[in-house]
Design a protein around this motif. Structure first.
Motif, short mmCIF file in Angstrom:
data_model
loop_
_atom_site.label_atom_id
_atom_site.label_comp_id
_atom_site.label_asym_id
_atom_site.label_seq_id
_atom_site.Cartn_x
_atom_site.Cartn_y
_atom_site.Cartn_z
N PHE A 103 0.84 -1.19 0.00
CA PHE A 103 0.00 0.00 0.00
C PHE A 103 0.88 1.25 0.00
O PHE A 103 1.99 1.23 0.53
CB PHE A 103 -0.90 0.04 1.24
CG PHE A 103 -2.03 -0.94 1.22
CD1 PHE A 103 -3.29 -0.56 0.80
CD2 PHE A 103 -1.83 -2.25 1.64
CE1 PHE A 103 -4.35 -1.47 0.79
CE2 PHE A 103 -2.87 -3.16 1.63
CZ PHE A 103 -4.13 -2.78 1.21
N ILE A 104 0.35 2.32 -0.58
CA ILE A 104 1.04 3.60 -0.53
C ILE A 104 0.17 4.59 0.22
O ILE A 104 -1.06 4.47 0.25
CB ILE A 104 1.39 4.13 -1.93
CG1 ILE A 104 0.12 4.34 -2.78
CG2 ILE A 104 2.37 3.22 -2.64
CD1 ILE A 104 0.37 5.14 -4.03
N LEU A 105 0.82 5.59 0.79
CA LEU A 105 0.12 6.63 1.52
C LEU A 105 0.01 7.88 0.66
O LEU A 105 -1.03 8.54 0.62
CB LEU A 105 0.83 6.93 2.83
CG LEU A 105 0.22 7.98 3.74
CD1 LEU A 105 -1.23 7.68 4.03
CD2 LEU A 105 1.01 8.05 5.03
N ALA A 106 1.06 8.20 -0.07
CA ALA A 106 1.10 9.39 -0.93
C ALA A 106 0.56 10.60 -0.18
O ALA A 106 0.90 10.81 0.97
CB ALA A 106 0.36 9.14 -2.24
N GLY A 107 -0.30 11.37 -0.80
CA GLY A 107 -0.83 12.57 -0.15
C GLY A 107 -2.24 12.41 0.36
O GLY A 107 -2.95 13.37 0.56
N GLN A 108 -2.67 11.17 0.55
CA GLN A 108 -4.06 10.91 0.93
C GLN A 108 -4.26 10.97 2.44
O GLN A 108 -4.64 9.99 3.06
CB GLN A 108 -4.53 9.57 0.41
CG GLN A 108 -4.54 9.46 -1.09
CD GLN A 108 -3.48 8.51 -1.53
OE1 GLN A 108 -2.38 8.92 -1.84
NE2 GLN A 108 -3.78 7.24 -1.61
N TRP A 109 -3.96 12.10 3.02
CA TRP A 109 -4.21 12.27 4.44
C TRP A 109 -4.45 13.74 4.73
O TRP A 109 -4.08 14.61 3.97
CB TRP A 109 -3.03 11.75 5.28
CG TRP A 109 -1.72 12.45 5.00
CD1 TRP A 109 -0.81 12.10 4.05
CD2 TRP A 109 -1.20 13.61 5.62
NE1 TRP A 109 0.24 12.97 4.05
CE2 TRP A 109 0.03 13.92 5.02
CE3 TRP A 109 -1.66 14.44 6.65
CZ2 TRP A 109 0.81 15.00 5.40
CZ3 TRP A 109 -0.88 15.52 7.03
CH2 TRP A 109 0.34 15.78 6.41
N ASP A 110 -5.14 14.00 5.81
CA ASP A 110 -5.23 15.34 6.36
C ASP A 110 -5.03 15.15 7.86
O ASP A 110 -4.58 14.09 8.29
CB ASP A 110 -6.53 16.04 5.99
CG ASP A 110 -7.78 15.34 6.50
OD1 ASP A 110 -7.69 14.57 7.49
OD2 ASP A 110 -8.86 15.56 5.94
N TYR A 111 -5.32 16.11 8.65
CA TYR A 111 -5.02 16.00 10.08
C TYR A 111 -5.90 15.01 10.82
O TYR A 111 -5.57 14.60 11.93
CB TYR A 111 -5.08 17.38 10.74
CG TYR A 111 -4.00 18.28 10.21
CD1 TYR A 111 -2.67 18.02 10.48
CD2 TYR A 111 -4.30 19.37 9.41
CE1 TYR A 111 -1.66 18.82 9.99
CE2 TYR A 111 -3.30 20.19 8.91
CZ TYR A 111 -1.98 19.90 9.20
OH TYR A 111 -0.99 20.69 8.70
N GLU A 112 -7.03 14.62 10.22
CA GLU A 112 -7.96 13.71 10.89
C GLU A 112 -8.14 12.38 10.18
O GLU A 112 -8.46 11.39 10.82
CB GLU A 112 -9.33 14.38 11.02
CG GLU A 112 -9.31 15.61 11.88
CD GLU A 112 -10.63 16.34 11.88
OE1 GLU A 112 -11.51 16.01 11.05
OE2 GLU A 112 -10.79 17.26 12.69
N ILE A 164 -2.88 13.96 15.91
CA ILE A 164 -3.23 14.37 14.56
C ILE A 164 -2.33 13.65 13.57
O ILE A 164 -1.22 13.24 13.91
CB ILE A 164 -3.14 15.90 14.35
CG1 ILE A 164 -1.72 16.40 14.62
CG2 ILE A 164 -4.16 16.64 15.19
CD1 ILE A 164 -1.49 17.85 14.25
N ILE A 165 -2.82 13.51 12.36
CA ILE A 165 -2.07 12.83 11.31
C ILE A 165 -1.20 13.86 10.61
O ILE A 165 -1.70 14.84 10.07
CB ILE A 165 -3.03 12.15 10.32
CG1 ILE A 165 -3.88 11.10 11.05
CG2 ILE A 165 -2.27 11.55 9.15
CD1 ILE A 165 -5.04 10.57 10.26
N GLU A 166 0.10 13.62 10.65
CA GLU A 166 1.07 14.46 9.96
C GLU A 166 2.14 13.56 9.37
O GLU A 166 2.19 12.37 9.69
CB GLU A 166 1.77 15.45 10.88
CG GLU A 166 0.92 16.20 11.83
CD GLU A 166 1.75 17.19 12.63
OE1 GLU A 166 1.93 18.29 12.14
OE2 GLU A 166 2.21 16.81 13.72
N GLU A 167 3.01 14.13 8.57
CA GLU A 167 4.07 13.37 7.90
C GLU A 167 4.86 12.49 8.86
O GLU A 167 5.08 11.33 8.62
CB GLU A 167 5.01 14.33 7.17
CG GLU A 167 5.94 13.66 6.21
CD GLU A 167 5.24 13.20 4.95
OE1 GLU A 167 5.68 12.20 4.38
OE2 GLU A 167 4.26 13.84 4.52
#
Length: 122
Positions: A27-36, A63-66
């Motif tokens: 699986f990849i994460l790429a840019g598919q996230w925001d803080y929640e 929170i979800i961050e890099e």
């Protein structure tokens, strides 16, 4: 198409551990996230068609961050969709998915569950 009763729905796990597990299963994460919210995708190409197995979750702590180390993620029901150019991915119930894809997705999700259980229950 949703993959009900995989055993990963509602599991909570620390973000760094989850990301390691998901990457180990392709699986990849790429840019598919925001803080929640967060989304992991695995791409499949079958006879010229493109499909994505998607596992999503949301932060119940932190929170979800890099490089977030303190976020805890609660996972949702995984699903698969078919990519249509130029419109994007369709997840509708009227989509037809190859049996080989569905089988492969079930095996991958079972392995994800096994890997998560090994970490969470350690």
């Amino acid at each position: 198409m949703r993959f009900e009763k995989t055993g990963i729905e509602n599991i909570t796990i620390e973000l760094p551990r989850l990301t390691d597990i998901m990457r180990s299963q392709g699986f990849i994460l790429a840019g598919q996230w925001d803080y929640e919210r967060i989304t992991y995708d695995r791409k499949f190409e079958i006879k010229g068609d493109i499909y994505y197995l998607r596992v999503q979750g949301y932060a119940v702590e932190g929170i979800i961050e890099e490089n977030a180390k303190d976020a805890v993620i609660k996972l949702l029901t995984p699903f698969v969709g078919k990519y249509y150019y130029p419109h994007g991915v369709e997840y509708g119930e009227d989509e037809n998915f190859p049996a080989s894809l569905v089988d492969q997705c079930n095996r991958i999700l079972a392995k994800v569950k096994e890997d998560i259980d090994a970490v969470v229950n350690a």
